[in-house]
Design a protein around this motif. Structure first.
Motif, PDB file in Angstrom:
ATOM      1  N   GLU A   1       0.804  -1.235   0.303  1.00  0.00           N
ATOM      2  CA  GLU A   1       0.035   0.322  -0.011  1.00  0.00           C
ATOM      3  C   GLU A   1       1.025   0.593  -0.264  1.00  0.00           C
ATOM      4  OE1 GLU A   1      -4.141  -1.019   1.995  1.00  0.00           O
ATOM      5  OE2 GLU A   1      -2.640  -1.072   3.616  1.00  0.00           O
ATOM      6  N   SER A   2       0.296   2.345  -0.254  1.00  0.00           N
ATOM      7  CA  SER A   2       1.162   3.733   0.085  1.00  0.00           C
ATOM      8  C   SER A   2       2.183   3.433   0.971  1.00  0.00           C
ATOM      9  CB  SER A   2       0.261   5.023   0.320  1.00  0.00           C
ATOM     10  OG  SER A   2      -1.041   4.891   0.704  1.00  0.00           O
TER      11      SER A   2
ATOM     12  N   HIS B   1      -0.214  -1.620  -6.764  1.00  0.00           N
ATOM     13  CA  HIS B   1      -1.158  -1.621  -4.976  1.00  0.00           C
ATOM     14  C   HIS B   1      -2.281  -2.591  -6.169  1.00  0.00           C
ATOM     15  CE1 HIS B   1      -3.496   1.195  -7.316  1.00  0.00           C
ATOM     16  NE2 HIS B   1      -4.369   0.717  -6.502  1.00  0.00           N
TER      17      HIS B   1
ATOM     18  N   LEU C   1      -4.479  -8.318   3.050  1.00  0.00           N
ATOM     19  CA  LEU C   1      -4.884  -7.546   1.820  1.00  0.00           C
ATOM     20  C   LEU C   1      -5.471  -8.641   0.471  1.00  0.00           C
ATOM     21  CD1 LEU C   1      -3.363  -5.116   1.365  1.00  0.00           C
ATOM     22  CD2 LEU C   1      -0.973  -6.711   0.505  1.00  0.00           C
TER      23      LEU C   1
ATOM     24  N   ALA D   1      -8.923  -8.614   1.069  1.00  0.00           N
ATOM     25  CA  ALA D   1      -9.522  -6.370   0.933  1.00  0.00           C
ATOM     26  C   ALA D   1     -10.347  -6.197  -0.177  1.00  0.00           C
ATOM     27  CB  ALA D   1      -8.662  -5.263   1.568  1.00  0.00           C
TER      28      ALA D   1
ATOM     29  N   ASP E   1     -15.008  -9.321  -3.930  1.00  0.00           N
ATOM     30  CA  ASP E   1     -15.568 -10.713  -4.721  1.00  0.00           C
ATOM     31  C   ASP E   1     -16.290  -9.856  -5.791  1.00  0.00           C
ATOM     32  OD1 ASP E   1     -16.259 -12.762  -5.765  1.00  0.00           O
ATOM     33  OD2 ASP E   1     -16.118 -14.100  -3.991  1.00  0.00           O
TER      34      ASP E   1
ATOM     35  N   ARG F   1     -20.589 -12.539  -1.532  1.00  0.00           N
ATOM     36  CA  ARG F   1     -21.410 -11.184  -0.886  1.00  0.00           C
ATOM     37  C   ARG F   1     -21.200 -10.739   0.342  1.00  0.00           C
ATOM     38  NH1 ARG F   1     -24.906  -5.846  -2.330  1.00  0.00           N
ATOM     39  NH2 ARG F   1     -24.050  -6.136  -4.253  1.00  0.00           N
TER      40      ARG F   1
ATOM     41  N   ARG G   1     -17.882 -10.430   2.993  1.00  0.00           N
ATOM     42  CA  ARG G   1     -17.329  -9.609   4.020  1.00  0.00           C
ATOM     43  C   ARG G   1     -17.722 -10.148   5.578  1.00  0.00           C
ATOM     44  NH1 ARG G   1     -22.417  -5.485   3.509  1.00  0.00           N
ATOM     45  NH2 ARG G   1     -20.664  -5.332   1.340  1.00  0.00           N
TER      46      ARG G   1
ATOM     47  N   ARG H   1     -13.953 -11.283   5.297  1.00  0.00           N
ATOM     48  CA  ARG H   1     -13.306 -10.005   5.712  1.00  0.00           C
ATOM     49  C   ARG H   1     -13.192  -9.330   7.123  1.00  0.00           C
ATOM     50  NH1 ARG H   1     -15.031  -6.067   1.379  1.00  0.00           N
ATOM     51  NH2 ARG H   1     -16.089  -5.269   2.885  1.00  0.00           N
TER      52      ARG H   1
ATOM     53  N   ASP I   1      -5.827   2.996  -0.628  1.00  0.00           N
ATOM     54  CA  ASP I   1      -5.154   1.452  -0.804  1.00  0.00           C
ATOM     55  C   ASP I   1      -6.555   0.606  -0.309  1.00  0.00           C
ATOM     56  OD1 ASP I   1      -2.394   2.369  -1.255  1.00  0.00           O
ATOM     57  OD2 ASP I   1      -2.680   2.793   0.888  1.00  0.00           O
ATOM     58  N   VAL I   2      -6.321  -0.551  -0.568  1.00  0.00           N
ATOM     59  CA  VAL I   2      -7.441  -1.981  -1.402  1.00  0.00           C
ATOM     60  C   VAL I   2      -7.991  -2.074   0.465  1.00  0.00           C
ATOM     61  CG1 VAL I   2      -4.963  -2.882  -1.086  1.00  0.00           C
ATOM     62  CG2 VAL I   2      -7.691  -3.723  -1.607  1.00  0.00           C
ATOM     63  N   THR I   3      -6.910  -2.534   1.526  1.00  0.00           N
ATOM     64  CA  THR I   3      -7.434  -2.410   2.794  1.00  0.00           C
ATOM     65  C   THR I   3      -8.643  -0.865   3.458  1.00  0.00           C
ATOM     66  OG1 THR I   3      -5.444  -1.499   3.666  1.00  0.00           O
ATOM     67  CG2 THR I   3      -6.146  -4.204   3.855  1.00  0.00           C
TER      68      THR I   3
ATOM     69  N   GLN J   1      -9.772   1.619   1.832  1.00  0.00           N
ATOM     70  CA  GLN J   1     -11.685   0.474   0.439  1.00  0.00           C
ATOM     71  C   GLN J   1     -12.336   0.406   0.970  1.00  0.00           C
ATOM     72  OE1 GLN J   1     -11.034  -0.118  -3.884  1.00  0.00           O
ATOM     73  NE2 GLN J   1     -11.975  -1.695  -3.304  1.00  0.00           N
ATOM     74  N   ALA J   2     -11.597  -1.360   1.688  1.00  0.00           N
ATOM     75  CA  ALA J   2     -12.653  -2.105   2.345  1.00  0.00           C
ATOM     76  C   ALA J   2     -13.427  -1.397   3.818  1.00  0.00           C
ATOM     77  CB  ALA J   2     -12.009  -3.043   2.767  1.00  0.00           C
ATOM     78  N   GLN J   3     -12.471  -0.394   4.234  1.00  0.00           N
ATOM     79  CA  GLN J   3     -12.542  -0.026   5.197  1.00  0.00           C
ATOM     80  C   GLN J   3     -13.874   0.913   5.357  1.00  0.00           C
ATOM     81  OE1 GLN J   3     -10.215   1.423   7.792  1.00  0.00           O
ATOM     82  NE2 GLN J   3      -9.167  -0.759   7.955  1.00  0.00           N
TER      83      GLN J   3
ATOM     84  N   LEU K   1     -15.641   1.029   2.155  1.00  0.00           N
ATOM     85  CA  LEU K   1     -17.179   0.553   1.699  1.00  0.00           C
ATOM     86  C   LEU K   1     -18.207   0.082   3.316  1.00  0.00           C
ATOM     87  CD1 LEU K   1     -15.461  -1.310  -1.257  1.00  0.00           C
ATOM     88  CD2 LEU K   1     -17.153   0.861  -0.804  1.00  0.00           C
ATOM     89  N   ASP K   2     -17.406  -0.762   3.771  1.00  0.00           N
ATOM     90  CA  ASP K   2     -18.024  -1.487   5.279  1.00  0.00           C
ATOM     91  C   ASP K   2     -19.285  -0.092   6.075  1.00  0.00           C
ATOM     92  OD1 ASP K   2     -17.421  -3.569   4.418  1.00  0.00           O
ATOM     93  OD2 ASP K   2     -15.774  -4.238   5.923  1.00  0.00           O
TER      94      ASP K   2
ATOM     95  N   GLN L   1     -21.999   1.297   3.517  1.00  0.00           N
ATOM     96  CA  GLN L   1     -23.384  -0.071   4.041  1.00  0.00           C
ATOM     97  C   GLN L   1     -24.038   0.581   5.395  1.00  0.00           C
ATOM     98  OE1 GLN L   1     -22.893  -1.604   1.782  1.00  0.00           O
ATOM     99  NE2 GLN L   1     -24.719  -2.642   1.827  1.00  0.00           N
TER     100      GLN L   1
ATOM    101  N   GLU M   1     -19.653  -5.478  -4.569  1.00  0.00           N
ATOM    102  CA  GLU M   1     -19.471  -5.363  -3.228  1.00  0.00           C
ATOM    103  C   GLU M   1     -20.977  -5.550  -2.384  1.00  0.00           C
ATOM    104  OE1 GLU M   1     -17.105  -6.669  -0.160  1.00  0.00           O
ATOM    105  OE2 GLU M   1     -16.200  -7.829  -1.798  1.00  0.00           O
ATOM    106  N   MET M   2     -21.379  -3.229  -3.034  1.00  0.00           N
ATOM    107  CA  MET M   2     -21.880  -2.743  -3.564  1.00  0.00           C
ATOM    108  C   MET M   2     -23.293  -2.588  -3.023  1.00  0.00           C
ATOM    109  SD  MET M   2     -20.407  -0.472  -0.379  1.00  0.00           S
ATOM    110  CE  MET M   2     -21.243   0.929   0.252  1.00  0.00           C
TER     111      MET M   2
END
Lengths: 310, 341, 320
Positions: A48-49, A211, A252, A255, A258, A264, A268, A271, B187-189, B191-193, B195-196, B199, B221-222
């Protein structure tokens, strides 16, 4: 055989502060990273960044000052302090992230693509033009367009021009730093396919920095996962995605959205499970400073950063 | 049972002036968003998805808007700016793509949240606003809200800034939330947070959400419903499962098979021929996707493509979907949705 | 912020040292030396040499510099060769006049520049903006001394509305109301001349800053909150655009103090610039040296002031 070998690479950037603006601390952007990129493979560096992946890539290109550690290309020591510098820069080329800003807007395509040729070879005007036309055709751009400017091309075409420049000197290794993250999905597909083609055709080794785990999974044979300047896991693509061992890798991978909406709820739940595990077992995987441990071999191909157990 | 209709867009067209001439970036779009429903609008750059969102919010100051935008029965397209200002930030609000630039760099977080409270709740005192802003920051998962409230945007990370933007968006419990690529810059992690979080907030507030994105993973996902846009038009619209499991329009199918590392993708990713035409050069008659699938017979397309209801609540534009196949396809079912079993 | 300011102050010291050295060497390159006036020209060369030795003029440069700089630090710039008066006295009254002139000019510049810049930036490409932009182009193209001459000729001589020279009418008691009004009356025309030309940079800078800020994403955020246009402009666009202007305040002052040379000369206004030109013409080198040193000092302090203002107004620096 290892084409590129990075050994205990450290890149620390000083932080200046205080009244006299002296160095008061440092950022350990890359803090002891070792890996090999083998001939003909595609090695992916993910993170990640702030993980240090781009800094690592730049160091291989010689664009960063190396604090400690060694980089070998074939058998030459790239950052040797003593002795003459070995110039392998024509064997290593780089493709950049943003096709809109990495090409000089005031230069014509012929000048952009011919730039590395002019630096390393002396060619007559005609030969140079012929060479550029060949290169453009190779990347699927009409050879008539050598007098055009970058803005006359679409994003995908610009990225191909960047590739034409990168392969102008028949390099052995191409470092692609987020080459598709600024592109639309369909254009991204175009560039990824094309990179695979060119790799096969020219027998290239690709060092892929990204990334986006989807892109990495699609492109790479082996993957290294970086977190806070260190590698937390390294292995074959299947190992990383199907059998991740480090909690950060797990997180990672979990995250990644899918693409099947029917999964879904399941996804979730999975995750949030991983998130809980991550919070609970953080200190099983990281030291007191929150940094990863040294990599340990768990199979022939798979390495994970786990603590020494008594 | 279907929830109550919240937003109904009828025949929306948004045009922009280029060299004295108006060109429609959004062309005859009709959509419905229900309470507690996420409608995803998917498309690539130039598809008109962001222009649709900005039209609903009334944020295009130069565009010409035609058609109806009915929010709980009230036509937003007919409102004056000052009437819109009573609705924006209250009944509907927006989450932006880039949390780095969407906050005023010279204003404390608390002031920026306080502003949206002040604008719509004249009788709230300064202390009340501050306390409520702290509560909001806590609500969006910021660890130390009483500290963050006095900080400036540059002191926060990207994910934290996006949480602040969400806090601003939900401050007045809007009925409709429009999220324009809310996770693209993250960042992807993270992003997941995010999105959750979105929701969760949607369920709490019972709001309708329009999610604008190019990322099909985020959609899967959404979204509850999905509208796929190409060149200013909706080309396919359905519930999320139908879109992913049984996509019909050639563009939807092409898009799905061009994402790497999914069940749709083969070793070779599918590449859509040609490029998205610019606004000025859009084909205005016939099927707009025609030139990107030249191997399909001309007769397969309609002269004036309309949306067909191919199964219940599943709409596809033009008739070309019935004749579409991938050029390198040898098996009929390849890339035709998720293979079963 | 404090760290930044202290560090900035520390950087200023070597700047001052360097500047004073430059001025010192410049002075020693001038014909004669700082003490020529104290030497009686009828003396024999040997006697002069003896005098020079006594006055320390044959000492190594660093000793001479040390003496000079410590005198300067005590406010002693030597004696004017033309007026036989201490340079300090001579400069003092002129400096006060120049400070008044600069202050009024700066007030005019902001009073004219900020509204014009805001109007021009808010309604860019409309007629009102085209008129203002046209004015700024004219302002850039017009040399200040020509403009000042025209203004002086028209308002001073032809119309006779304003005095054509001096800083105050004679015979008034300092401190009285009439005295102050007369001062203002003398100041108005030169200050306006400076401001009308000097303002164009501020206008153009503010205009482009506003046009730039208008396109920023956070402006869209503000509109999406339901903020009316007036609030969007006042709270978000203007505020963010004016801050960089505030930071130029120090530079502006420096520019004015040093830039008043022509205008003071044209309006025969007894300020530093006027003194500077007079002294050059009559080769009064001690005065020239002192004025150059003070101009240099103003430039360094102006830059310092600007940086300090910036560090106070911009949270991105303030918080570090």
């Amino acid at each position: 055989m290892a084409l590129l070998k990075v050994d205990d690479l450290k890149i620390h950037f000083p932080i200046h502060g205080g009244i006299l603006n002296r160095k008061i601390d440092e950022v350990k952007a890359v803090d002891g990273v070792s890996f090999e990129v083998r001939e003909g493979e595609t090695y992916g560096l993910v993170g990640e960044s702030g993980s240090g992946k781009t800094t690592t890539g730049k160091a291989v290109m010689g664009l960063n000052n190396i604090t400690d550690g060694d980089i070998y290309f074939e058998d030459s020591h790239l950052n040797a302090k003593k002795g003459k510098k070995i110039d392998v820069r024509n064997d290593i080329q780089m493709i950049f992230q943003d096709p809109y800003s990495s090409l000089n807007p005031r230069k014509r395509v012929i000048d952009i693509v011919a730039e590395p040729i002019r630096n390393y070879e002396k060619l007559s005007k005609d030969d140079e033009k012929k060479r550029v036309q060949e290169l453009l055709e190779r990347v699927g751009i009409s050879s008539d367009s050598i007098m055009k400017y970058p803005h006359e091309f679409s994003g995908g075409q610009r990225q191909r021009i960047g590739v034409a420049r990168a392969i102008a000197l028949n390099p052995k290794l191409i470092i692609a730093d987020e080459p598709v993250s600024a592109l639309d999905v369909s254009v991204q597909a175009q560039v990824l396919n094309f990179l695979q083609d060119i790799q096969k055709e020219m027998d290239l080794t690709l060092f892929f920095i990204a990334h986006d785990l989807g892109v990495i999974k699609h492109m790479c044979d082996r993957i290294g996962i970086m977190y806070q300047g260190r590698l937390v896991e390294e292995g074959l693509t299947e190992e990383i995605f199907n059998n991740p061992q480090h909690i950060y890798t797990k997180r990672l991978v979990a995250a990644i959205p899918d693409v099947d909406p029917r999964n879904r709820e399941k996804h979730r739940e999975f995750r949030s499970q991983i998130k809980e595990e991550y919070q609970q077992s953080f200190y099983d995987y990281f030291n007191e400073e929150g940094l990863a441990f040294n990599l340990k071999q768990i199979t022939d191909t798979h390495k994970v950063a786990l603590p020494e157990r008594g | 049972m279907l929830n109550q209709e919240l937003l109904k867009i009828n025949n929306l067209s948004t045009s922009f002036q280029i060299d004295e001439e108006y060109y429609a970036a959004v062309d005859d779009v009709s959509l419905t968003v229900r309470e507690n429903e996420v409608l995803a609008i998917v498309g690539e750059s130039g598809s008109g998805k962001s222009a649709t969102a900005f039209s609903i919010m009334g944020l295009h100051n130069r565009g010409k808007i035609e058609g109806e935008i009915l929010l709980q029965g009230q036509d937003l397209a007919k409102l004056s700016t000052s009437e819109m200002n009573k609705i924006r930030g209250k009944d509907m609000s927006m989450i932006f793509q880039d949390p780095l630039t969407a906050l005023n760099p010279l204003m404390e977080i608390g002031v920026q949240i306080g502003e949206v409270l002040l604008l719509h709740n004249k009788n709230m005192s300064k202390t009340e606003r501050r306390n409520y802003a702290i509560e909001l920051l806590g609500r969006v998962g910021i660890p130390r809200p009483e500290r963050t409230i006095d900080q400036f945007p540059h002191e926060l990370s990207g994910g934290m800034r996006q949480r602040v933007i969400i806090a601003i968006a939900i401050a007045n419990q809007p009925k409709l939330l429009i999220a324009d690529e809310p996770t693209t810059a993250l960042d992807v992690t993270i992003q997941a947070q995010i999105l959750d979080l979105m929701q969760e907030l949607k369920d709490d507030l019972n709001s309708g959400v329009i999610l604008i994105t190019h990322d099909l993973g985020v959609v899967a996902e959404m979204a509850d419903r999905v509208a796929v846009m190409y060149a200013g038009q909706i080309v396919e619209e359905s519930d999320v499962e139908s879109i992913f499991v049984n996509p019909q329009h050639p563009y939807t199918r092409s898009l799905l098979s061009s994402i790497p590392a999914t069940d749709y993708a083969q070793d070779r990713l599918h590449v859509i021929q040609g490029i998205v035409p610019s606004l000025k050069h859009l084909p205005r008659t016939g099927c707009r996707f025609k030139e990107r699938i030249p191997w399909i017979d001309d007769d397969a397309h309609e002269d004036h493509p309309v949306l067909h209801e191919v199964s219940e609540d599943h709409f596809v534009r033009c008739t070309c979907y019935q004749h579409f196949y991938f050029p390198d396809e040898n098996k009929e079912d390849q890339a035709n949705g998720v293979t079963e079993g | 912020m404090w760290k930044f300011i202290v560090r900035r102050l520390i950087i200023t010291l070597p700047q001052l040292l360097l500047m004073s050295l430059l001025v010192f060497f410049m002075a020693s390159l001038m014909p004669g030396d700082a003490f020529t006036s104290q030497v009686d020209p009828s003396l024999s060369p040997e006697a002069i040499e003896e005098q020079r030795e006594r006055l320390g003029l044959n000492d190594p440069w660093y000793q001479q510099y040390g003496r000079w700089i410590s005198n300067v630090a005590e406010g002693d710039f030597g004696t004017s060769t033309a007026h036989y008066r201490p340079v300090t006295d001579l400069i003092w009254e002129r400096m006060i006049n120049t400070i008044w002139l600069s202050l009024l000019s700066v007030i005019f510049i902001y009073a004219i520049g900020i509204p014009l810049g805001i109007i021009s930036g808010r309604w860019n490409d409309r007629l009102v903006d085209q008129i203002i932009t046209g004015y700024t182009y004219l302002g850039f193209a017009t040399p200040i001394f020509i403009f000042a001459l025209v203004v002086l000729f028209f308002f001073g001589f032809t119309l006779g509305w304003f005095p054509t020279g001096g800083s105050v009418a004679s015979g008034l008691e300092p401190g009285s109301f009439e005295y102050i009004m007369s001062k203002l009356h003398h100041l108005l025309l030169p200050a306006l001349s400076i401001a009308l030309i000097g303002v164009v940079g501020t206008v153009q800078y503010l205009r482009s800053e506003i046009i730039d800020t208008k396109q920023k994403d956070f402006i869209v955020t503000a509109r999406a909150k339901g903020a009316p246009e007036s609030r969007v402009y006042n709270r978000h666009i203007f505020r963010n655009s004016v801050l960089p202007i505030a930071a130029f305040f120090g530079y502006e002052i420096t520019m004015l103090i040093t830039g008043s040379v022509f205008v003071e000369q044209i309006f025969s206004y007894p300020g530093m610039g006027n003194l500077f030109i007079e002294s050059i013409l009559i080769r009064d080198f001690p005065v020239v040296t002192a004025v150059v040193l003070l101009f240099g000092l103003a430039a360094i302090l102006g830059a310092l002031l600007s940086d300090i203002i910036l560090s106070i107004v911009d949270p991105r620096i303030r918080i570090k």
